[in-house]
Write an enzyme that holds these catalytic residues in place. Structure first.
Site, PDB file in Angstrom:
ATOM      1  N   GLU A  38       0.837  -1.212   0.000  1.00  0.00           N
ATOM      2  CA  GLU A  38       0.000   0.000   0.000  1.00  0.00           C
ATOM      3  C   GLU A  38       0.865   1.253   0.000  1.00  0.00           C
ATOM      4  OE1 GLU A  38      -3.642  -0.016   2.709  1.00  0.00           O
ATOM      5  OE2 GLU A  38      -2.650  -1.933   3.104  1.00  0.00           O
ATOM      6  N   ASP A  40       3.870   1.513  -1.222  1.00  0.00           N
ATOM      7  CA  ASP A  40       4.438   1.655  -2.571  1.00  0.00           C
ATOM      8  C   ASP A  40       3.423   2.265  -3.534  1.00  0.00           C
ATOM      9  OD1 ASP A  40       6.749   0.582  -1.662  1.00  0.00           O
ATOM     10  OD2 ASP A  40       6.397  -1.428  -2.480  1.00  0.00           O
ATOM     11  N   GLU A 116      20.388  10.593  29.526  1.00  0.00           N
ATOM     12  CA  GLU A 116      20.159  10.018  28.194  1.00  0.00           C
ATOM     13  C   GLU A 116      21.279   9.035  27.888  1.00  0.00           C
ATOM     14  OE1 GLU A 116      20.315  13.268  25.433  1.00  0.00           O
ATOM     15  OE2 GLU A 116      18.855  14.447  26.544  1.00  0.00           O
ATOM     16  N   LYS A 118      24.319   7.599  25.975  1.00  0.00           N
ATOM     17  CA  LYS A 118      25.288   8.212  25.067  1.00  0.00           C
ATOM     18  C   LYS A 118      25.385   7.292  23.861  1.00  0.00           C
ATOM     19  CE  LYS A 118      29.724  10.561  24.972  1.00  0.00           C
ATOM     20  NZ  LYS A 118      30.208  10.042  23.695  1.00  0.00           N
ATOM     21  N   LYS A 294      22.428  15.930  31.615  1.00  0.00           N
ATOM     22  CA  LYS A 294      22.330  17.353  31.290  1.00  0.00           C
ATOM     23  C   LYS A 294      21.484  18.064  32.336  1.00  0.00           C
ATOM     24  CE  LYS A 294      22.333  16.025  26.430  1.00  0.00           C
ATOM     25  NZ  LYS A 294      21.583  15.856  25.188  1.00  0.00           N
ATOM     26  N   CYS A 412      45.542 -29.965   8.162  1.00  0.00           N
ATOM     27  CA  CYS A 412      44.318 -29.867   8.959  1.00  0.00           C
ATOM     28  C   CYS A 412      44.514 -30.555  10.307  1.00  0.00           C
ATOM     29  CB  CYS A 412      43.173 -30.511   8.199  1.00  0.00           C
ATOM     30  SG  CYS A 412      41.687 -30.675   9.186  1.00  0.00           S
ATOM     31  N   CYS A 430      40.204 -26.533   4.959  1.00  0.00           N
ATOM     32  CA  CYS A 430      40.484 -27.924   4.678  1.00  0.00           C
ATOM     33  C   CYS A 430      39.455 -28.357   3.642  1.00  0.00           C
ATOM     34  CB  CYS A 430      40.343 -28.752   5.963  1.00  0.00           C
ATOM     35  SG  CYS A 430      40.239 -30.518   5.659  1.00  0.00           S
TER      36      CYS A 430
END
Ligand code: IVH
Length: 670
Positions: A38, A40, A116, A118, A294, A412, A430
């Site tokens: 919808e 789109d 808040e 960071k 702050k 190996c 291997c």
């Protein structure tokens, strides 16, 4: 050219409003109101009108987010007001010092703070004139940044236009915040980069920074970035007289703000919020490296002022790095199911962020060379989230005289065959398909939950079955007899019966699980589902061409080639036939009729699961669901692993259904 009539103009305005509304629901609120189709449809109609009447295109039209031409370089822009940096503290007592200075200078007994997270991304400034987004820039040195307006335009969580009331009240508004990339998106991006043979990015921060600083905005547009607003430049605007009001205002204007912003009084409460962040940190889908505190009141902020480039009214309380020093005692080489050989560091056990660590990943030969690490060295290990820790550096001063260079094996460690490092790859491999370590890994993968889901077949049993020659490839599982199992270690009558029953049940598996179980390089559960959806039968998949495979959205050229090669390998064809002869049916796959089993459902994920979170997130999204980072009344399910955090309590409180992986898979399967 036809002149637009009144109806067209009205339709256009309505469309733009609608599209921005849905952008906001999707990118800011994580709560879409309509389907992608919808959306789109609305967007296509907008483009159609604008194509017909180019004179109606305005810079704030949602169509203008993408399509700007690449530029040659970024132009410098001076910030009208400097973008400051932050003083740092790392302990409660250092924060108390900060708080004391603030109180003394303000001559008050307590201070209201806004706390808040960071965010670990890239600071940017967005300039709105008369409510229209006109210019965006990086922080740069704080005074002069780079003009990256076209790139910022592509970020859907940045509103292109503010409300008309705001436009009138604040003809100039400079919004500041952080551009970040979610961890899950970062992992996805890296996967694609690797698939296309490009260099992966080191961390989400680099992902965000690298994506923003692209000269071609269409590259930025293809990168999943988010803008999180945390402030405005000016502190003398009418009505906006505090940080907490500013955050509320930004939210109302359609910006994304962080979910953990709180207003608190006094250091005690600040510390409590700090601990909250410390606890949720590993479960967040974005990186944070501390908390910013702050002073709330702008009047008080102005009274406090700044010293050089940092304000006296704010401070960053950084998390202690989850790092520790220890000694590298040895390096072992492990062989995965794909034959990749990974060096694993064996460490003298050490505690990192509350967890004892004795293994760390050394990734590959290049990493060993780059670190110049030797056995006996004192190294710094770092833990991030629940992943296996990394060695980040070596302390050269502590190198003992007998420190031993790490030599990569030539053969190996499991089967003794020579190993090679294919061109362009970081890992040695291997190539002996019969290598016991690989067979073991493949068998374990085959029987895992996402595959044939054979309960009771763990690594230990897989090892024994192979060592005793009972199983050479997964198909042999379907021929096992009770008499063969009984002599195995820790095997009893009942256990053998249960295992055989589990094997029997697995004979009628579902196609996506069967495809996943085959262990084709790069085909995880989500790719397996895409393949099943497209081809519906194993035979159709087996005869698909590379072109047909590449056409599937979500399947890159490398995976396509791997799938093709897998089914064109004689040994693999024989193994599939042996499975069929052993009673395995690969049923036809039909998508459930709504197409997507999780449409409209919101999930929150917590705790440690059998796979990284990004894996579950991808599955949920592919089935039409959504993942949110915090539990609310809108959450439908909490997918809960071991050691869940506070999310579980919250879910219980709100009556949100808590599910485990098993139940989750049932939901996905519809
Ligand atoms: S406020 C004076 N708030 O931290 C105020 N900054 O050293 C400075 N950062 O590069 C900015 N999260 O990108 C503020 N919630 C947040 C933040 C934040 C991350 C970054 C910012 C800047 C650095 C300041």
């Amino acid at each position: 050219m036809a002149k637009p009539d009144k109806h067209i103009i009205e339709e256009l305005q309505k469309l733009r409003k609608e599209i921005e509304y849905h952008n906001r629901r999707y990118y800011v609120e994580d709560n879409p109101a309509i389907s992608d189709t919808e959306y789109d449809r609305l967007f296509d109609r907008l483009l159609e009108i604008e194509k017909q009447y180019p004179e109606l295109v305005t810079p704030d039209s949602p169509s203008q987010r993408v399509g700007a031409k690449p530029s040659k370089k970024f132009e410098p822009v001076a910030h009208r007001l400097p973008m400051l940096s932050l003083q740092k503290v790392t302990t409660r007592s250092e924060f108390d010092d900060f708080d004391r200075r603030v109180r003394e200078q303000l001559e008050v007994s307590e201070v209201t703070y806004v706390t808040e997270p960071k965010l670990d991304g890239l600071a940017v400034e967005l300039v709105y004139r008369d409510g229209i987004f006109v210019e965006g820039s990086t922080r740069g040195d704080g005074l002069v940044g780079e003009n990256i307006t076209p790139n910022l335009r592509t970020i859907r969580s940045i509103p292109l236009r503010l409300s008309s009331k705001t436009a009138e009240k604040y003809p100039l508004l400079e919004v500041r915040g952080e551009v970040i990339m979610r961890r899950s998106e970062f992992e996805k991006l890296n996967k694609t980069l690797i698939e296309n043979g490009q260099q992966p990015l080191a961390n989400p921060r680099n992902g965000a920074a690298g994506s923003l600083r692209q000269l071609d905005p269409s590259v930025t547009a293809s990168r999943p970035l988010l803008f999180i607003a945390y402030g405005i430049a000016e502190t003398t605007l009418e009505e906006l007289d505090s940080q907490s009001k500013t955050i509320a205002f930004l939210k109302k204007e359609g910006f994304r703000v962080n979910e953990y912003v709180r207003t608190v009084v006094g250091p005690e409460k600040v510390e409590r919020e700090f601990n909250v962040l410390l606890n949720v940190r590993s479960s967040l889908d974005y990186d944070i490296d501390g908390m910013v505190i702050k002073v709330d009141s702008f009047t008080q902020q102005m009274q406090l002022g700044q010293i050089s480039r940092a304000p006296r009214w704010a401070v960053a309380w950084k998390f202690a790095a989850e790092q520790a020093e220890t000694v590298l005692e040895d390096v072992e080489f492990s062989v995965g199911r794909t034959g990749a050989i990974t060096p694993v560091a064996k460490l003298k056990p050490v505690e990192v962020g509350g967890v004892t660590v004795s293994n760390a990943s050394l990734h590959n030969e290049d990493e060993i060379i780059a670190l110049d690490v030797r056995i006996g060295d004192t190294v710094v290990v770092q833990r991030a989230g629940d992943v296996i820790p990394d060695i980040v550096s070596v302390i050269p001063e502590k190198r003992p005289p007998d420190a031993k260079k790490i030599s990569f094996p030539k053969t190996c460690p499991s089967c003794g065959m020579p190993i090679v490092r294919p061109e362009g790859e970081a890992a040695y491999r291997c190539f002996n398909a019969a290598c016991p370590a690989q067979v073991e890994g493949r068998l374990f993968h085959f029987a895992s939950k996402g595959g044939f889901d054979i309960d009771g077949l763990g690594t230990k049993l897989a090892r024994q079955l192979i060592a005793k020659g009972l199983v050479k490839d997964p198909a042999d599982l379907f021929y096992l007899k009770k008499e063969q199992l009984l002599p195995l270690e820790l095997m009893a009558e009942k256990k053998a019966e249960n295992l055989l029953r589990a094997i029997d049940n697995s004979r009628k598996t579902e196609l996506p699980k069967a495809i996943y179980a085959l262990g084709i390089f790069g085909v995880g559960e989500s790719a397996a589902l895409l393949l099943a959806e497209r081809f519906q039968t194993l035979d159709a998949l087996a005869s698909a061409t590379v072109e047909e495979l590449t056409e599937i959205e979500g399947i890159g050229p490398k995976i396509a080639k791997n799938v093709y090669d897998f089914f064109h390998n004689e040994g693999n064809r024989r193994m599939l036939q042996k499975m069929r002869d052993g009673g395995v049916v690969f049923p036809e796959y039909h998508k459930t009729n709504t197409g997507k089993s999780l449409t409209g459902k919101t999930f929150v994920i917590t705790g440690t699961l059998s796979q990284p979170r990004s894996h579950f997130k991808q599955l949920i999204e592919q089935h039409g669901g959504k993942v949110s980072s915090s539990v609310s009344s809108r959450t439908d399910y909490l997918l809960c692993g071991t050691d869940p955090g506070s999310k579980l309590d919250k879910a219980k409180k709100l009556g949100v259904e808590v599910i485990d992986e098993e139940r989750f898979r049932q939901l996905v399967a519809g």
